[in-house]
Design a protein around this motif. Sequence first.
Motif, PDB file in Angstrom:
ATOM      1  N   GLY A   7       0.814  -1.206   0.000  1.00 27.30           N
ATOM      2  CA  GLY A   7       0.000   0.000   0.000  1.00 27.30           C
ATOM      3  C   GLY A   7       0.847   1.255   0.000  1.00 27.30           C
ATOM      4  N   ILE A   8       0.171   2.382   0.027  1.00 23.67           N
ATOM      5  CA  ILE A   8       0.864   3.667  -0.001  1.00 23.67           C
ATOM      6  C   ILE A   8       1.735   3.844   1.241  1.00 23.67           C
ATOM      7  N   ILE A  13       7.189   4.143   3.603  1.00 23.33           N
ATOM      8  CA  ILE A  13       8.183   3.571   4.522  1.00 23.33           C
ATOM      9  C   ILE A  13       9.444   3.188   3.748  1.00 23.33           C
ATOM     10  N   ASN A  14       9.274   2.461   2.657  1.00 21.54           N
ATOM     11  CA  ASN A  14      10.422   2.030   1.855  1.00 21.54           C
ATOM     12  C   ASN A  14      11.181   3.212   1.258  1.00 21.54           C
ATOM     13  N   VAL A 143      10.548  15.234   9.901  1.00 20.56           N
ATOM     14  CA  VAL A 143       9.141  15.148   9.497  1.00 20.56           C
ATOM     15  C   VAL A 143       8.818  13.710   9.082  1.00 20.56           C
ATOM     16  N   SER A 144       9.737  13.088   8.353  1.00 22.33           N
ATOM     17  CA  SER A 144       9.547  11.694   7.948  1.00 22.33           C
ATOM     18  C   SER A 144       9.454  10.775   9.161  1.00 22.33           C
ATOM     19  N   ILE A 151       2.378   6.292  11.459  1.00 17.36           N
ATOM     20  CA  ILE A 151       1.953   5.058  10.780  1.00 17.36           C
ATOM     21  C   ILE A 151       2.106   3.870  11.731  1.00 17.36           C
ATOM     22  N   ARG A 152       3.225   3.825  12.443  1.00 17.70           N
ATOM     23  CA  ARG A 152       3.449   2.737  13.400  1.00 17.70           C
ATOM     24  C   ARG A 152       2.374   2.739  14.486  1.00 17.70           C
ATOM     25  N   THR A 153       2.043   3.920  14.991  1.00 17.54           N
ATOM     26  CA  THR A 153       1.014   4.025  16.030  1.00 17.54           C
ATOM     27  C   THR A 153      -0.326   3.527  15.500  1.00 17.54           C
TER      28      THR A 153
END
Length: 174
Positions: A7-8, A13-14, A143-144, A151-153
């Motif tokens: 997914g997006i 992440i990558n 910021v990243s 996203i992890r949360t």
Amino acid sequence: MTKPRVGIMDRMINSIEWLAAMFVGIVALNIFLAVVLRKFFNTSIPDSYDFGRMLLGILIFWGIAATSYRGGHITVDLVWTAASPRMKRWIDVFATLVLLFVVAVQTAMLFDKVRGTYVDNVLTYDMNIPTWPFYAVAWLGDVSAVVLIAIRTYRLIFHPELLHDEKPEMKADE
């Protein structure tokens, strides 16, 4: 066997992890070139020290971003190890929320530094290159990190099966 759907969020992440890896290469190349030029040609890259210092800052903030999501960084937690799986998840959610808050505040403070170097027109020593773009790239790494921690949360709370955590206890069993 079907390929897992990417997914997006996984693409973000990558991409962030690849950017962090590229900055490691840039820092290593800068150091290598500076040493070779100094040792064999008795010369140096103009502003090499300033570039190295600012690139190291960029590397640190992008490194924080790269390690923030995976959960593969060094941790020592006896309480977490002894906890039940349900309690481990609650501890992980709490710890990730604290990390999200701390890194978000750090990001706001770093933006103030970017703004300050821009307004003060801080330049490098030899070639008088503005330093604020280097600070801005470091800030983007921060910021990243905030994005990846968010996203992890989200995944910890709603989709823990989508996490890419490295599990040290699983590696010990192998």
